[in-house]
Every structure is written in C-alpha cells, then in structure tokens.
Design a protein around this motif. Sequence first.
Motif, PDB file in Angstrom:
ATOM      1  N   ARG A  64      21.851 -12.434  -0.211  1.00  0.00           N
ATOM      2  CA  ARG A  64      21.652 -11.589   0.642  1.00  0.00           C
ATOM      3  C   ARG A  64      20.114 -10.919   0.747  1.00  0.00           C
ATOM      4  N   TYR A  65      19.511 -11.405  -0.436  1.00  0.00           N
ATOM      5  CA  TYR A  65      17.803 -10.862  -0.488  1.00  0.00           C
ATOM      6  C   TYR A  65      17.205 -12.005  -1.000  1.00  0.00           C
ATOM      7  N   THR A  66      15.846 -12.073  -0.622  1.00  0.00           N
ATOM      8  CA  THR A  66      14.768 -12.641  -0.952  1.00  0.00           C
ATOM      9  C   THR A  66      13.600 -12.241  -1.556  1.00  0.00           C
ATOM     10  N   SER A  67      12.901 -13.003  -2.329  1.00  0.00           N
ATOM     11  CA  SER A  67      11.626 -12.110  -2.922  1.00  0.00           C
ATOM     12  C   SER A  67      10.550 -12.010  -2.233  1.00  0.00           C
ATOM     13  N   GLY A  68      10.297 -12.555  -0.873  1.00  0.00           N
ATOM     14  CA  GLY A  68       9.165 -12.447  -0.046  1.00  0.00           C
ATOM     15  C   GLY A  68       8.562 -11.037   0.015  1.00  0.00           C
ATOM     16  N   ILE A  69       9.532 -10.194   0.606  1.00  0.00           N
ATOM     17  CA  ILE A  69       8.822  -8.851   0.918  1.00  0.00           C
ATOM     18  C   ILE A  69       8.765  -8.117  -0.267  1.00  0.00           C
ATOM     19  N   GLU A  70       9.343  -8.084  -1.235  1.00  0.00           N
ATOM     20  CA  GLU A  70       9.027  -7.335  -2.489  1.00  0.00           C
ATOM     21  C   GLU A  70       7.932  -7.935  -3.244  1.00  0.00           C
ATOM     22  N   ASP A  71       7.551  -9.339  -3.486  1.00  0.00           N
ATOM     23  CA  ASP A  71       6.448  -9.707  -4.023  1.00  0.00           C
ATOM     24  C   ASP A  71       5.275  -9.462  -3.334  1.00  0.00           C
ATOM     25  N   ALA A  72       5.305  -9.713  -2.068  1.00  0.00           N
ATOM     26  CA  ALA A  72       3.889  -9.343  -1.324  1.00  0.00           C
ATOM     27  C   ALA A  72       3.741  -7.959  -1.499  1.00  0.00           C
ATOM     28  N   THR A  73       4.561  -7.113  -1.210  1.00  0.00           N
ATOM     29  CA  THR A  73       4.399  -5.578  -1.616  1.00  0.00           C
ATOM     30  C   THR A  73       3.868  -5.338  -3.164  1.00  0.00           C
ATOM     31  N   ILE A  74       4.478  -6.029  -4.112  1.00  0.00           N
ATOM     32  CA  ILE A  74       3.819  -5.699  -5.197  1.00  0.00           C
ATOM     33  C   ILE A  74       2.503  -6.297  -5.291  1.00  0.00           C
ATOM     34  N   VAL A  75       2.051  -7.467  -4.764  1.00  0.00           N
ATOM     35  CA  VAL A  75       0.505  -7.837  -4.688  1.00  0.00           C
ATOM     36  C   VAL A  75      -0.271  -6.695  -4.139  1.00  0.00           C
ATOM     37  N   ALA A  76       0.438  -6.185  -2.657  1.00  0.00           N
ATOM     38  CA  ALA A  76      -0.527  -5.468  -2.159  1.00  0.00           C
ATOM     39  C   ALA A  76      -0.894  -3.996  -2.780  1.00  0.00           C
ATOM     40  N   THR A  77       0.232  -3.736  -3.718  1.00  0.00           N
ATOM     41  CA  THR A  77       0.103  -2.576  -4.621  1.00  0.00           C
ATOM     42  C   THR A  77      -0.908  -2.868  -5.792  1.00  0.00           C
ATOM     43  N   HIS A  78      -0.982  -3.866  -6.053  1.00  0.00           N
ATOM     44  CA  HIS A  78      -2.243  -4.235  -6.977  1.00  0.00           C
ATOM     45  C   HIS A  78      -3.578  -4.188  -6.515  1.00  0.00           C
ATOM     46  N   LEU A  79      -3.494  -4.761  -5.038  1.00  0.00           N
ATOM     47  CA  LEU A  79      -4.768  -4.886  -4.116  1.00  0.00           C
ATOM     48  C   LEU A  79      -5.356  -3.390  -3.870  1.00  0.00           C
ATOM     49  N   LEU A  80      -4.475  -2.396  -3.867  1.00  0.00           N
ATOM     50  CA  LEU A  80      -5.082  -1.371  -3.157  1.00  0.00           C
ATOM     51  C   LEU A  80      -5.404  -0.596  -4.583  1.00  0.00           C
ATOM     52  N   LEU A  81      -4.579  -0.359  -5.715  1.00  0.00           N
ATOM     53  CA  LEU A  81      -5.416   0.101  -6.973  1.00  0.00           C
ATOM     54  C   LEU A  81      -6.330  -0.552  -7.485  1.00  0.00           C
ATOM     55  N   ALA A  82      -6.598  -1.850  -7.524  1.00  0.00           N
ATOM     56  CA  ALA A  82      -7.683  -2.400  -8.080  1.00  0.00           C
ATOM     57  C   ALA A  82      -8.991  -2.104  -6.958  1.00  0.00           C
ATOM     58  N   ALA A  83      -8.740  -1.735  -5.639  1.00  0.00           N
ATOM     59  CA  ALA A  83      -9.820  -1.464  -4.792  1.00  0.00           C
ATOM     60  C   ALA A  83     -10.159   0.053  -5.110  1.00  0.00           C
ATOM     61  N   LYS A  84      -9.408   1.085  -5.355  1.00  0.00           N
ATOM     62  CA  LYS A  84      -9.774   2.350  -6.025  1.00  0.00           C
ATOM     63  C   LYS A  84     -10.492   2.045  -7.227  1.00  0.00           C
ATOM     64  N   ASP A  85      -9.905   1.142  -8.299  1.00  0.00           N
ATOM     65  CA  ASP A  85     -10.783   1.078  -9.545  1.00  0.00           C
ATOM     66  C   ASP A  85     -12.291   0.532  -9.302  1.00  0.00           C
ATOM     67  N   ALA A  86     -12.545  -0.342  -8.287  1.00  0.00           N
ATOM     68  CA  ALA A  86     -13.794  -0.936  -7.630  1.00  0.00           C
ATOM     69  C   ALA A  86     -14.676   0.204  -6.858  1.00  0.00           C
ATOM     70  N   GLY A  87     -14.019   1.462  -6.808  1.00  0.00           N
ATOM     71  CA  GLY A  87     -14.956   2.157  -5.852  1.00  0.00           C
ATOM     72  C   GLY A  87     -14.581   2.159  -4.432  1.00  0.00           C
ATOM     73  N   VAL A  88     -13.618   1.343  -3.862  1.00  0.00           N
ATOM     74  CA  VAL A  88     -13.307   1.172  -2.648  1.00  0.00           C
ATOM     75  C   VAL A  88     -12.131   1.861  -2.144  1.00  0.00           C
ATOM     76  N   ASP A  89     -12.194   2.411  -0.979  1.00  0.00           N
ATOM     77  CA  ASP A  89     -10.995   3.154  -0.480  1.00  0.00           C
ATOM     78  C   ASP A  89     -10.150   2.112   0.308  1.00  0.00           C
ATOM     79  N   SER A  90      -8.749   2.450   0.522  1.00  0.00           N
ATOM     80  CA  SER A  90      -7.895   1.684   1.127  1.00  0.00           C
ATOM     81  C   SER A  90      -6.860   2.469   2.006  1.00  0.00           C
ATOM     82  N   CYS A  91      -6.250   1.826   2.865  1.00  0.00           N
ATOM     83  CA  CYS A  91      -5.176   2.424   3.549  1.00  0.00           C
ATOM     84  C   CYS A  91      -3.954   1.397   3.811  1.00  0.00           C
ATOM     85  N   TRP A  92      -3.011   1.496   3.608  1.00  0.00           N
ATOM     86  CA  TRP A  92      -1.797   0.579   3.827  1.00  0.00           C
ATOM     87  C   TRP A  92      -1.262   0.783   5.248  1.00  0.00           C
ATOM     88  N   LEU A  93      -1.235  -0.316   6.117  1.00  0.00           N
ATOM     89  CA  LEU A  93      -1.007  -0.302   7.308  1.00  0.00           C
ATOM     90  C   LEU A  93       0.328  -1.089   7.850  1.00  0.00           C
TER      91      LEU A  93
END
Length: 170
Positions: A89-118
């Motif tokens: 019933r479920y595949t990993s595509g959306i959840e894995d991309a979401t985990i990756v995106a969360t890493h991206l936005l937290l790493a951005a803040k750590d690098a002094g870069v702001d972000s917004c999930w659209l």
Amino acid sequence: MEFSELIKARYSCKKYDGRPVEPAKLQQILAAGRLAPTAKNLQEQKIYVIEKPEDLAKVDQLTPCRYGAGTVLLVAYDQNNMYTYPGERYTSGIEDATIVATHLLLAAKDAGVDSCWLNRFDPDKAAEIFGLPANEKVVMLLDLGYPAEGAGPLERHTQRKDLSETVTYL
C-alpha cells in the motif's frame, strides 16, 4: 550551533534579499541531504539546484512563494528505485525525499542560510516545466537564501501545543 538551539532558531523565511547561496555553503547543505537515511538505503532522492534567473522565473510561474530567494532546490524521487512496504500500500519515495529535505533545511540553518519549504504548487506542472524524467515525482521546493531587511519568524513561530496534546503513550 547546538542542535536544540538550531531547531528553535530555524523558521520559514518569507522574504529574501535575492542573493544566491555561496557554492561552498550549498555543497555543505547538499552533502547533509545525501547523508539522510532512506529505506533500504536506495537513495531515490533527486535534488535539482535552481539559480539561473530564467529558471527562477519558472519557479515564479509555479508559485507565489519564492519570496525572492536566490536559490531554490527542487526535491523529487525516482519511482523506479523505491522500496515497497509489506502489504504493497505504501512506498518509500515521498517519505525518503521528505527526510532528505528536512536534512537540507536544517543544514541550511546550520550554515547560516534561511529556508522555506514550499508545497503550494502543482508538482506535475513543476516536473513538466523543468523537463524532469517521467519516473521522477516532485515532492517540494525549498527556498534558500538570506533574509531581507525586516524578515523574521511569523508571530506564532514559538507557539507550540503541549506535548500532552500531541503525544500519547500506549
């Protein structure tokens, strides 16, 4: 920055000064996304870096929510390379991309870069406009950049429900 401070400080920036993220910082952010866990380590995420004015104009055709960011990441996943969970019933595509995106936005803040999930856009139209392969599904766009004067968290940013309202011990 200490992780607990980082997650408190990170907010969805809604007004950027237009500068793109410097290449070294962008590489640091992208590397953090690469380290995100994925089901069976399939790493089906596809990240597209959008910085050219003509490509940012395409983002503006998709959504009013670029807010002047000079760098946008399009996060997608490869439907031909994802895990199907038991019950099929479920595949990993959306959840894995979401985990990756969360890493991206937290790493951005750590690098002094702001972000917004659209996610206020048509993902199929985004795939079409950017000419993505048919097997790739767009999950979100991630604005990256530096806040314009007067930018900051929304008023309700620090308001959180009590854990007793969102957590139940079974």
